[in-house]
Design a protein around this motif. Structure first.
Motif, PDB file in Angstrom:
ATOM      1  N   ALA A 119       0.834  -1.199   0.000  1.00 29.20           N
ATOM      2  CA  ALA A 119       0.000   0.000   0.000  1.00 29.20           C
ATOM      3  C   ALA A 119       0.870   1.251   0.000  1.00 29.20           C
ATOM      4  N   PRO A 120       0.631   2.187  -0.908  1.00 27.93           N
ATOM      5  CA  PRO A 120       1.376   3.450  -0.895  1.00 27.93           C
ATOM      6  C   PRO A 120       1.136   4.212   0.406  1.00 27.93           C
ATOM      7  N   THR A 121       2.152   4.901   0.879  1.00 26.41           N
ATOM      8  CA  THR A 121       2.031   5.646   2.129  1.00 26.41           C
ATOM      9  C   THR A 121       2.477   7.098   2.023  1.00 26.41           C
ATOM     10  N   THR A 122       3.123   7.474   0.918  1.00 33.47           N
ATOM     11  CA  THR A 122       3.634   8.844   0.787  1.00 33.47           C
ATOM     12  C   THR A 122       2.471   9.819   0.639  1.00 33.47           C
ATOM     13  N   PRO A 123       2.351  10.803   1.526  1.00 30.98           N
ATOM     14  CA  PRO A 123       1.251  11.768   1.426  1.00 30.98           C
ATOM     15  C   PRO A 123       1.254  12.477   0.081  1.00 30.98           C
ATOM     16  N   LEU A 124       0.069  12.873  -0.379  1.00 36.19           N
ATOM     17  CA  LEU A 124      -0.062  13.476  -1.700  1.00 36.19           C
ATOM     18  C   LEU A 124       0.843  14.687  -1.872  1.00 36.19           C
ATOM     19  N   ASP A 125       0.884  15.569  -0.909  1.00 39.82           N
ATOM     20  CA  ASP A 125       1.701  16.780  -1.057  1.00 39.82           C
ATOM     21  C   ASP A 125       3.169  16.434  -1.269  1.00 39.82           C
ATOM     22  N   THR A 126       3.659  15.480  -0.501  1.00 35.89           N
ATOM     23  CA  THR A 126       5.061  15.057  -0.619  1.00 35.89           C
ATOM     24  C   THR A 126       5.308  14.381  -1.956  1.00 35.89           C
ATOM     25  N   LEU A 127       4.387  13.504  -2.347  1.00 33.23           N
ATOM     26  CA  LEU A 127       4.526  12.787  -3.612  1.00 33.23           C
ATOM     27  C   LEU A 127       4.466  13.750  -4.793  1.00 33.23           C
ATOM     28  N   LEU A 128       3.545  14.687  -4.751  1.00 30.70           N
ATOM     29  CA  LEU A 128       3.412  15.654  -5.844  1.00 30.70           C
ATOM     30  C   LEU A 128       4.698  16.451  -6.025  1.00 30.70           C
ATOM     31  N   ALA A 129       5.291  16.905  -4.924  1.00 30.35           N
ATOM     32  CA  ALA A 129       6.533  17.674  -5.013  1.00 30.35           C
ATOM     33  C   ALA A 129       7.660  16.827  -5.580  1.00 30.35           C
ATOM     34  N   ALA A 130       7.750  15.574  -5.161  1.00 25.41           N
ATOM     35  CA  ALA A 130       8.831  14.698  -5.622  1.00 25.41           C
ATOM     36  C   ALA A 130       8.670  14.356  -7.099  1.00 25.41           C
ATOM     37  N   VAL A 131       7.449  14.082  -7.528  1.00 23.98           N
ATOM     38  CA  VAL A 131       7.217  13.767  -8.942  1.00 23.98           C
ATOM     39  C   VAL A 131       7.452  15.007  -9.805  1.00 23.98           C
ATOM     40  N   ARG A 132       7.024  16.155  -9.323  1.00 25.03           N
ATOM     41  CA  ARG A 132       7.238  17.382 -10.084  1.00 25.03           C
ATOM     42  C   ARG A 132       8.726  17.654 -10.295  1.00 25.03           C
ATOM     43  N   ALA A 133       9.539  17.323  -9.277  1.00 22.97           N
ATOM     44  CA  ALA A 133      10.981  17.532  -9.400  1.00 22.97           C
ATOM     45  C   ALA A 133      11.632  16.515 -10.328  1.00 22.97           C
ATOM     46  N   ALA A 134      10.954  15.388 -10.552  1.00 23.69           N
ATOM     47  CA  ALA A 134      11.568  14.292 -11.298  1.00 23.69           C
ATOM     48  C   ALA A 134      11.194  14.251 -12.774  1.00 23.69           C
ATOM     49  N   VAL A 135      10.010  14.770 -13.134  1.00 25.47           N
ATOM     50  CA  VAL A 135       9.554  14.662 -14.525  1.00 25.47           C
ATOM     51  C   VAL A 135       9.047  16.008 -15.026  1.00 25.47           C
ATOM     52  N   PRO A 136       9.110  16.231 -16.350  1.00 20.67           N
ATOM     53  CA  PRO A 136       8.741  17.542 -16.900  1.00 20.67           C
ATOM     54  C   PRO A 136       7.304  17.654 -17.397  1.00 20.67           C
ATOM     55  N   VAL A 137       6.508  16.595 -17.261  1.00 26.95           N
ATOM     56  CA  VAL A 137       5.175  16.601 -17.867  1.00 26.95           C
ATOM     57  C   VAL A 137       4.141  17.196 -16.909  1.00 26.95           C
ATOM     58  N   PRO A 138       2.980  17.621 -17.431  1.00 24.67           N
ATOM     59  CA  PRO A 138       1.910  18.140 -16.569  1.00 24.67           C
ATOM     60  C   PRO A 138       1.429  17.086 -15.579  1.00 24.67           C
ATOM     61  N   LEU A 139       1.075  17.542 -14.375  1.00 31.31           N
ATOM     62  CA  LEU A 139       0.646  16.646 -13.305  1.00 31.31           C
ATOM     63  C   LEU A 139      -0.759  17.013 -12.827  1.00 31.31           C
ATOM     64  N   ILE A 140      -1.569  15.988 -12.634  1.00 28.87           N
ATOM     65  CA  ILE A 140      -2.905  16.141 -12.069  1.00 28.87           C
ATOM     66  C   ILE A 140      -2.873  15.513 -10.677  1.00 28.87           C
ATOM     67  N   ALA A 141      -3.239  16.262  -9.657  1.00 25.53           N
ATOM     68  CA  ALA A 141      -3.186  15.770  -8.282  1.00 25.53           C
ATOM     69  C   ALA A 141      -4.499  15.093  -7.910  1.00 25.53           C
ATOM     70  N   ALA A 142      -4.410  13.935  -7.249  1.00 26.51           N
ATOM     71  CA  ALA A 142      -5.606  13.182  -6.871  1.00 26.51           C
ATOM     72  C   ALA A 142      -5.355  12.438  -5.568  1.00 26.51           C
ATOM     73  N   GLY A 143      -6.443  12.169  -4.853  1.00 23.02           N
ATOM     74  CA  GLY A 143      -6.330  11.320  -3.677  1.00 23.02           C
ATOM     75  C   GLY A 143      -6.600  12.033  -2.373  1.00 23.02           C
TER      76      GLY A 143
END
Length: 273
Positions: A119-143
């Motif tokens: 089961a994933p455990t990384t909170p959305l805010d933390t995950l969103l920041a980490a993914v944004r730093a890692a990839v250049p594509v548009p991101l949609i936040a959910a959860g």
């Protein structure tokens, strides 16, 4: 579109046997035996190539590179759900154009690539920041997004959009069945839980008797578990029994309101029409 798992016949059949007494109790004459099912994946790909649509979204895994190239060739924009930085990196390598970044508080199924993933455990805010730093594509936040402040927060954090589901479960436009609707407002349901017992994939819903009895028994096999448990879920829902059907809900389910979907959007995103 989703990717299916290899079928573990023995594990799913053992689960089916465990469910038979409850099926009989609910008047379900038989439960289907486990069978391979890829949800007609290749047929859907061919249809989308022959009759293109503007956007194609994927969950529970990724299309192969050939499929990505074929869909891009007909000008479809490809979106995939991810629950980790590693999955986001792989999705971009495959050629997807945008990502839905799903936090662990989401209602319904987690969009992990592999059914057996923990089961994933990384909170959305933390995950969103980490993914944004890692990839250049548009991101949609959910959860787990359920109020105006949460929607504003993810947009300010760099998401191009916020995706919500639980917030709309009580709207008249939603297909939520009457048993599910009633349960969402009953005080006897006090928490949500991630479980594989209804479908074989981790999904979040209200904790009920079915979860208590079968969560530990369910194999990580989707959609085979979904096949064998389906008749029980449908019978319970039809009978008004919330204890033996799936009650998908995110952690913010208490904030869901019985109002038209347009009013939900206006409340969550002031200033929209």
């Amino acid at each position: 579109m989703f990717s299916a798992d290899p079928l573990d016949v023995a594990a799913v059949e053992a689960y089916r046997q465990a469910l038979l007494p409850l099926a009989a109790q609910l008047g379900v004459e038989q439960l289907p035996e486990p069978a391979p099912d890829d949800d007609s994946w290749q047929d859907k790909v061919e249809l989308l190539v022959d009759d293109p649509v503007p956007v194609v979204s994927f969950t529970f895994g990724l299309p192969d590179r050939t499929t990505v190239e074929r869909l891009h060739a007909v000008d479809s924009y490809l979106v995939g759900g991810v629950t980790s930085v590693d999955d986001a990196l792989e999705a971009v390598r495959r050629g997807l154009d945008a990502l839905v970044v799903q936090g662990p508080d989401a209602g319904g199924h987690q969009c992990t690539f592999r059914t057996s993933d923990p089961a994933p455990t990384t909170p959305l805010d933390t995950l969103l920041a980490a993914v944004r730093a890692a990839v250049p594509v548009p991101l949609i936040a959910a959860g787990g997004l359920s109020d105006t402040a949460e929607v504003r927060r993810v947009l300010e954090a760099g998401a191009v959009a916020a995706q919500l589901g639980t917030a709309f479960l009580l709207t008249p436009e939603a297909g939520t069945n009457p048993t599910h609707r009633a349960a969402l407002t009953q005080p006897g349901f006090t928490e949500t839980v991630l479980t594989r017992c209804f479908s074989g994939r981790l999904a979040r819903g209200l904790r009920n008797a079915f979860v208590e009895a079968y969560d530990a028994l369910a194999p990580a096999c989707y959609p085979a578990v979904n096949q064998v448990a389906g008749p029980i879920r449908r019978a319970a829902a039809a009978a008004g029994d919330p204890q033996h059907t799936h009650l998908w809900a995110g952690t913010g389910w208490r904030l869901a309101a019985e109002e038209p979907a347009g009013e939900v959007v206006a409340r969550l995103w002031p200033g929209t029409d």
